[in-house]
Design a protein around this motif. Sequence first.
Motif, PDB file in Angstrom:
ATOM      1  N   LEU A  47      31.149 -36.302  44.964  1.00 18.40           N
ATOM      2  CA  LEU A  47      29.790 -36.411  44.970  1.00 18.40           C
ATOM      3  C   LEU A  47      29.022 -35.330  45.822  1.00 18.40           C
ATOM      4  O   LEU A  47      28.047 -34.802  45.071  1.00 18.40           O
ATOM      5  CB  LEU A  47      29.748 -37.877  45.460  1.00 18.40           C
ATOM      6  N   ILE A  48      29.659 -35.090  46.707  1.00 21.10           N
ATOM      7  CA  ILE A  48      29.115 -33.899  47.539  1.00 21.10           C
ATOM      8  C   ILE A  48      28.982 -32.691  46.973  1.00 21.10           C
ATOM      9  O   ILE A  48      28.028 -31.723  47.022  1.00 21.10           O
ATOM     10  CB  ILE A  48      29.720 -33.807  48.918  1.00 21.10           C
ATOM     11  N   ASP A  49      30.193 -32.419  46.212  1.00 16.31           N
ATOM     12  CA  ASP A  49      30.255 -31.171  45.403  1.00 16.31           C
ATOM     13  C   ASP A  49      28.864 -30.993  44.422  1.00 16.31           C
ATOM     14  O   ASP A  49      28.420 -29.994  44.008  1.00 16.31           O
ATOM     15  CB  ASP A  49      31.481 -30.822  44.522  1.00 16.31           C
ATOM     16  N   GLU A  50      28.994 -32.076  43.538  1.00 19.65           N
ATOM     17  CA  GLU A  50      27.913 -32.359  42.342  1.00 19.65           C
ATOM     18  C   GLU A  50      26.652 -32.197  43.375  1.00 19.65           C
ATOM     19  O   GLU A  50      25.629 -31.398  42.710  1.00 19.65           O
ATOM     20  CB  GLU A  50      28.251 -33.607  41.923  1.00 19.65           C
ATOM     21  N   LEU A  51      26.239 -32.812  44.434  1.00 20.74           N
ATOM     22  CA  LEU A  51      24.825 -32.561  44.776  1.00 20.74           C
ATOM     23  C   LEU A  51      24.819 -31.223  45.217  1.00 20.74           C
ATOM     24  O   LEU A  51      23.510 -30.591  45.269  1.00 20.74           O
ATOM     25  CB  LEU A  51      24.794 -33.474  46.339  1.00 20.74           C
ATOM     26  N   ASN A  89      30.359 -32.202  31.391  1.00 20.63           N
ATOM     27  CA  ASN A  89      29.657 -33.250  31.912  1.00 20.63           C
ATOM     28  C   ASN A  89      29.407 -34.268  30.641  1.00 20.63           C
ATOM     29  O   ASN A  89      29.342 -35.333  30.844  1.00 20.63           O
ATOM     30  CB  ASN A  89      28.334 -32.962  32.605  1.00 20.63           C
ATOM     31  N   LEU A  90      28.792 -33.343  29.656  1.00 18.78           N
ATOM     32  CA  LEU A  90      28.345 -34.301  28.534  1.00 18.78           C
ATOM     33  C   LEU A  90      29.572 -35.177  27.720  1.00 18.78           C
ATOM     34  O   LEU A  90      29.380 -36.319  27.443  1.00 18.78           O
ATOM     35  CB  LEU A  90      27.914 -33.216  27.389  1.00 18.78           C
ATOM     36  N   VAL A 148      17.364 -40.424  31.423  1.00 18.31           N
ATOM     37  CA  VAL A 148      18.732 -40.277  31.771  1.00 18.31           C
ATOM     38  C   VAL A 148      19.117 -39.063  32.266  1.00 18.31           C
ATOM     39  O   VAL A 148      20.177 -38.870  33.009  1.00 18.31           O
ATOM     40  CB  VAL A 148      19.345 -40.380  30.271  1.00 18.31           C
ATOM     41  N   PHE A 149      18.194 -37.976  32.233  1.00 17.20           N
ATOM     42  CA  PHE A 149      18.612 -36.875  32.968  1.00 17.20           C
ATOM     43  C   PHE A 149      18.176 -36.429  34.234  1.00 17.20           C
ATOM     44  O   PHE A 149      18.228 -35.375  34.992  1.00 17.20           O
ATOM     45  CB  PHE A 149      17.776 -35.456  31.972  1.00 17.20           C
ATOM     46  N   GLU A 150      17.493 -37.593  34.811  1.00 15.10           N
ATOM     47  CA  GLU A 150      16.856 -37.548  36.191  1.00 15.10           C
ATOM     48  C   GLU A 150      18.175 -37.624  36.918  1.00 15.10           C
ATOM     49  O   GLU A 150      19.257 -38.296  36.854  1.00 15.10           O
ATOM     50  CB  GLU A 150      16.011 -38.265  36.488  1.00 15.10           C
ATOM     51  N   ARG A 151      18.095 -37.013  38.218  1.00 15.02           N
ATOM     52  CA  ARG A 151      19.421 -36.799  39.205  1.00 15.02           C
ATOM     53  C   ARG A 151      19.602 -38.324  39.751  1.00 15.02           C
ATOM     54  O   ARG A 151      18.450 -38.966  40.106  1.00 15.02           O
ATOM     55  CB  ARG A 151      19.179 -35.792  40.227  1.00 15.02           C
ATOM     56  N   LEU A 152      20.922 -38.860  39.845  1.00 23.85           N
ATOM     57  CA  LEU A 152      21.489 -39.974  40.353  1.00 23.85           C
ATOM     58  C   LEU A 152      20.437 -41.252  39.343  1.00 23.85           C
ATOM     59  O   LEU A 152      20.637 -42.445  39.891  1.00 23.85           O
ATOM     60  CB  LEU A 152      20.924 -40.168  41.719  1.00 23.85           C
ATOM     61  N   TYR A 153      20.143 -40.995  38.100  1.00 23.14           N
ATOM     62  CA  TYR A 153      19.578 -42.220  37.610  1.00 23.14           C
ATOM     63  C   TYR A 153      20.648 -42.797  36.774  1.00 23.14           C
ATOM     64  O   TYR A 153      21.686 -42.011  36.281  1.00 23.14           O
ATOM     65  CB  TYR A 153      18.550 -41.800  36.754  1.00 23.14           C
ATOM     66  N   ARG A 154      20.831 -43.986  36.970  1.00 19.73           N
ATOM     67  CA  ARG A 154      21.893 -44.721  36.334  1.00 19.73           C
ATOM     68  C   ARG A 154      21.246 -45.768  35.217  1.00 19.73           C
ATOM     69  O   ARG A 154      20.562 -46.693  35.750  1.00 19.73           O
ATOM     70  CB  ARG A 154      22.862 -45.246  37.220  1.00 19.73           C
ATOM     71  N   VAL A 155      21.697 -46.102  34.168  1.00 12.68           N
ATOM     72  CA  VAL A 155      21.255 -47.027  33.265  1.00 12.68           C
ATOM     73  C   VAL A 155      22.013 -48.470  33.868  1.00 12.68           C
ATOM     74  O   VAL A 155      21.124 -49.386  33.640  1.00 12.68           O
ATOM     75  CB  VAL A 155      21.946 -46.744  31.758  1.00 12.68           C
ATOM     76  N   GLU A 156      23.077 -48.258  34.327  1.00 17.49           N
ATOM     77  CA  GLU A 156      23.652 -49.556  34.995  1.00 17.49           C
ATOM     78  C   GLU A 156      23.060 -49.732  36.331  1.00 17.49           C
ATOM     79  O   GLU A 156      23.614 -48.899  37.239  1.00 17.49           O
ATOM     80  CB  GLU A 156      24.877 -49.504  34.704  1.00 17.49           C
ATOM     81  N   GLY A 206      26.108 -35.792  36.704  1.00 15.38           N
ATOM     82  CA  GLY A 206      26.517 -34.975  35.603  1.00 15.38           C
ATOM     83  C   GLY A 206      25.480 -34.512  34.661  1.00 15.38           C
ATOM     84  O   GLY A 206      25.604 -33.247  34.326  1.00 15.38           O
ATOM     85  N   LEU A 207      24.719 -35.469  34.069  1.00 15.61           N
ATOM     86  CA  LEU A 207      23.757 -35.247  33.115  1.00 15.61           C
ATOM     87  C   LEU A 207      22.503 -34.325  33.704  1.00 15.61           C
ATOM     88  O   LEU A 207      21.996 -33.319  33.027  1.00 15.61           O
ATOM     89  CB  LEU A 207      23.166 -36.403  32.561  1.00 15.61           C
ATOM     90  N   ALA A 208      22.276 -34.336  35.022  1.00 13.91           N
ATOM     91  CA  ALA A 208      21.227 -33.598  35.508  1.00 13.91           C
ATOM     92  C   ALA A 208      21.800 -32.381  35.835  1.00 13.91           C
ATOM     93  O   ALA A 208      21.037 -31.268  35.620  1.00 13.91           O
ATOM     94  CB  ALA A 208      20.776 -34.232  36.983  1.00 13.91           C
ATOM     95  N   ILE A 209      23.083 -32.035  35.985  1.00 12.87           N
ATOM     96  CA  ILE A 209      23.669 -30.995  36.327  1.00 12.87           C
ATOM     97  C   ILE A 209      23.467 -30.031  34.661  1.00 12.87           C
ATOM     98  O   ILE A 209      23.243 -28.841  34.766  1.00 12.87           O
ATOM     99  CB  ILE A 209      24.892 -30.910  36.705  1.00 12.87           C
TER     100      ILE A 209
END
Length: 362
Positions: A173-177, A243-244, A289-297, A310-313
Motif C-alpha cells: 500500500l505504501i509503495d502504491e501511494l 494493474n488492469l 473507478v479510476f479515482e484513487r482509493l475508490y472502491r465499488v465495494e 491500481g486503476l488510478a496508477i
Amino acid sequence: MKIRTQLLLANIASIGVIVAFLIFSYINMVLPPNIFNLLVIITLIATAISFLVHLYLTKPILKSILDISAGAKKIHEGDFNGQIKGSNIIELNTMAVNFNEMNEQLLKSFENLTKSEASRKQLVANISHDLRTPIASIKAFSEALEDGVIEDKETFHQYLRTLGLETQRLSNLIDELFELSHLDAAGITLEKQQYHLDQLLLETLQNQLFQIEEKNLEIDVDLPEQLEPVFISPSKMKQAIINLLENAIRYSPLNGTIKIIGRKDKNGYIKISMMDEGQGIPEEDIPYVFERLYRVEKSRNRETGGSGLGLAIAKSIINLHDGEIGVERNDSEGCTFWFTLPKDDKLGGRKSDKKMEKENPR
C-alpha cells in the motif's frame, strides 16, 4: 464621491463654461435689450434641456456600473450564480461579458475546490482505514506472540505467516501511494522506446500466471498478426497492464474467461480491451473507478477488492503516454476496461528526443 455626482459636476462645469462665454458674447454684441433677454432665455432653456439629456443618456452607464458592482459584492459574499445583463454601450457590454465569464470560471474553480476538498477528506479516511487494518493485525499478533500465549508450534508459525502477509500488505500500500505520488509529480517524463504491445501483453500474462492458474481462468487473446509498435516506457506500461489484469482476475469467477482484444481504432490509435465475466460495475460507480482509493465495494473488505490504487496508477501511466483509458459495462456480464495509445508514427520527432526518467522498478 459617487460616479453620478462626478458625471453631473463634469456636465455642469462644461455647460457653465459654454453659458458664460455665450452671455459674454451677447454683452459685447451690444444687442437690443429684448433680443439680449431672448438669447439669454434660449441659452438657459438649452442648458436645462442639455442637463436633462445628460441625465437620460448616462442612466444606462450608471445602471451597468451598479450591476457590476452588485455582482462583485455577490462574489465577495461567496455567491457565484449571478449574471450581469448586457448593455447597449459596447465597452460596458464587453465588460459585462468578461465579468460573466470570470464569474463562471470562479464558480467552476470553487466547485472543483469543494470536490477536491471532499476527495481529500475521503482519501485521508480511506488511507486511514487501509493502514489501520494491517497495523491492528500486526499489533494483535505481535502481542500474542510476545505474551507467549501461543504454545502450539503450528499456530505459532501460522501467526508468523500472518504477520508477514500483513506486513507485505502494508508495504504494498505504501509503495502504491509513493508510485501514484511520483506519477502525479509535475514535470515527470518517461524514457520511451519502440515496443510491441503483443510482446508486452505476453510478458504480463506470464507475470500473472500463478493467479490465473489459481482461479483456473481461460485467457482468450485476440490480436492482429501484426500489431504496430508504440512509443512507450515498457516498464511503466507493463505496470499499467498488470494493474488492469489483476483487477480482471480479482473479479472474475472461478473457471471464467478473460478476453484481451487489440485493434486499431478509427483515429489510428492502438486500442487494447480487457473483458472479464465478473459481477460488473454499477452504472453510478463507473465515473469514479479510476479515482484513487475508490472502491465499488464500500465496506473496503480486502477479500473482495484491492487497495483501490491500481486503476488510478494505470490511468496516470496511460495519460503520461498521451493515451486514454476507460471502462464499459458488458451486455451480458462483467465489464471491459480499455486503453488507447498513439502509434509510433503519430509521435513524429519525439522518437529522437527521448525524455529521461529514473525508473523505480517494482
